[in-house]
Scaffold this active site. Structure first.
Site, PDB file in Angstrom:
ATOM      1  N   CYS A 393       0.823  -1.220   0.000  1.00  0.00           N
ATOM      2  CA  CYS A 393       0.000   0.000   0.000  1.00  0.00           C
ATOM      3  C   CYS A 393       0.851   1.261   0.000  1.00  0.00           C
ATOM      4  CB  CYS A 393      -0.950   0.031   1.195  1.00  0.00           C
ATOM      5  SG  CYS A 393      -2.145  -1.286   1.181  1.00  0.00           S
ATOM      6  N   ALA A 394       1.988   1.192  -0.658  1.00  0.00           N
ATOM      7  CA  ALA A 394       2.836   2.388  -0.753  1.00  0.00           C
ATOM      8  C   ALA A 394       3.516   2.332  -2.121  1.00  0.00           C
ATOM      9  CB  ALA A 394       3.851   2.423   0.384  1.00  0.00           C
TER      10      ALA A 394
END
Ligand SMILES: Cc1ncc(COP(=O)(O)O)c(C=O)c1O
Length: 484
Positions: A393-394
């Protein structure tokens, strides 16, 4: 679309449970499920090695006990006059006080609000913050999507870059603080990275943000389980204006998140979510919001989750932050040393074992030439090790750390939009917590060595749409295991 991967079958002998007492760091506290065994591909079982604690930490045994104890007394909070309701209200507000103490919140100027998780906390702050057209939120390329996407909806977002090693570029931070001074309302940064484990100097950055006329919001989702947090007095230039974190990363996975910080923003304007509990007076034409914190917590809260969080905080404080930090640094140093010595293992970020104490126990790596998702699948199916793989999620951050070029990124984006995730770049992440042990690291190292030597089964199947590998020989006996 499915692909069969070739390789060599490798045996996975079953380690005795006593091996958990191997030399090196032992568990600091008992978590539920620490000794649970899982099926592996050779037909046996192995003790599950949980190296996915940065995603969600297992519940502490003492948290479960506190929840069990509380459930006998559980009732809805506030306004109920029955004994159980009064007791539950007391528990809920006592837990809030404990969280306030944990973050060093001063009750005159600060408020602790409960919500579902760090993501919701950051979204709530974004919605409630009184932005005006032209206002800027400065964030960084290091952020989890939860501390980037919410700001896009409400303000102009600018990004501080990161160095190739993944550290926030301080010179760029200074330059952007200067460039946006006047329009800059908020510096929104992570307390620690969920990929490289870097711990950011948030108080120094708070000083800089305040000097630029802005406030600072800290995404403490990764920081909170590993380091003490201190908002500090508002008069201190190094104070933090807002922090957000999740209980499930703090060994209390019962659905609670925290947003703590300045009362000012939440005392003004309308609450984001309205309904029962948030009002003093309602007529068919009007509503008068009640005082904080209730005005921001409409509806029945997650009372059990809040009690669980308070118990987890007490447990972490009892163990002591120095002990937690030391334990994790030892495990991290050991992992970096051992993985770093394996040919074809690529470590990302700071891979120097001697700096382990200055970061969190989060180790991203890849085996050269091996898809990250396949490495993760082999670790799970053949070694009983739970890691996470992918972008965590980055995506902008992982792109930088892995050195993905813009044209590669464009190709990947096209493929993802065509529902083909076979070649999405990413890494494998091993992450530690208070119940992790040296034996966990040893298992990981042994498993990665086997992967590097090609000693793994040839039958993994790639689901192109999901980008995930599974092995048809792996039992999915979940319905037999759980009886809810
Ligand atoms: C740094 C960071 N921020 C925010 C989040 C989001 O946390 P949650 O999923 O609990 O909302 C995570 C979760 O992994 C995280 O690591």
């Amino acid at each position: 679309m499915s692909t069969i991967v070739s390789g060599f079958a490798g045996g996975a002998e079953t380690a005795p449970a006593s091996a958990r007492q191997a030399a090196g760091p032992h568990a600091l506290l008992e978590c539920i499920g620490d000794t649970e065994r899982v099926p592996v591909l050779d037909g046996g079982t192995r003790r599950y090695v949980n190296l996915d604690i940065a995603a969600s930490a297992p519940a502490l045994a003492c948290v479960r006990d506190a929840v069990d104890q509380f459930l006998r007394w559980y009732s809805n909070v506030h306004r109920g006059v029955g004994y159980k309701s009064r007791l539950s209200s007391w528990a809920y507000e006592t837990a809030r006080d404990r969280v306030a103490k944990f973050v060093g919140a001063d009750s005159d100027s600060s408020v602790v609000l409960f919500c579902r998780n760090a993501t919701e906390a950051l979204n709530r702050l974004a919605h409630r913050y009184p932005f005006r057209p032209g206002d800027v939120v400065l964030t960084t390329v290091m952020e989890h999507h939860s501390n980037e996407l919410p700001w896009r909806r409400v303000a102009e977002v600018a990004h501080v870059g990161v160095t190739p090693e993944g550290r926030v570029d301080e010179a760029d931070l200074d330059a952007k603080l200067a460039r946006y001074a006047g329009r800059l309302k908020l510096l929104a940064v992570s307390g620690a990275s969920n990929i490289t484990g870097y711990v950011n100097p948030i108080h120094e950055w708070a000083r800089k943000a305040h000097a630029a006329g802005a406030e600072i919001a800290v995404d403490a989702a990764q920081l909170a389980p590993h380091r003490p947090i201190e908002l500090k007095q508002g008069s201190d230039p190094e104070h933090l204006d807002y922090v957000a974190f999740s209980a499930h990363k703090m060994y209390a996975p019962f659905g609670v998140g925290v947003l703590a910080g300045s009362r000012r923003v939440f005392s003004e304007g309308d609450p984001d979510i309205v309904g029962g509990g948030a009002v003093d007076l309602v007529s068919l034409e009007s509503a008068y919001w009640t005082d904080l914190p209730d005005r921001e917590e409409a509806g029945t809260p997650d009372i059990v989750g809040v009690v669980a969080l308070a118990r987890a905080i007490r447990a972490l404080e009892d163990v002591g932050w120095d002990a937690i930090r030391r334990h994790e640094a030892e495990l991290t140093a050991l992992t970096l040393e051992r993985l770093g010595a394996i040919p074809r293992v690529e470590l990302y970020g700071d891979s120097d074992p001697s700096s382990a104490a200055s970061r969190l126990g989060v180790v991203p790596f890849n085996v050269a030439g091996m898809p990250h998702a396949l490495t993760a699948a082999v670790l799970s199916a053949e070694w009983g090790i739970g890691v996470r793989s992918g972008c965590f999620c980055a995506q902008p951050y992982i792109k930088t750390i892995l050195g993905v070029s813009d044209s590669q990124a464009r190709d990947v984006a096209r493929a993802i939009l065509a529902r083909d995730r076979r070649a999405v770049p990413g890494a494998v992440r091993a992450s530690f917590g208070i119940s992790s042990t040296a034996e966990d690291v040893e298992r990981l190292v042994e498993a990665v060595e086997a992967v590097v030597r090609g000693r793994f089964d040839g039958g993994y199947v790639l689901d192109a749409e999901r980008g995930e590998y599974t092995h048809p020989g792996m039992a999915a006996d979940f319905a037999r295991r759980l009886t809810f």
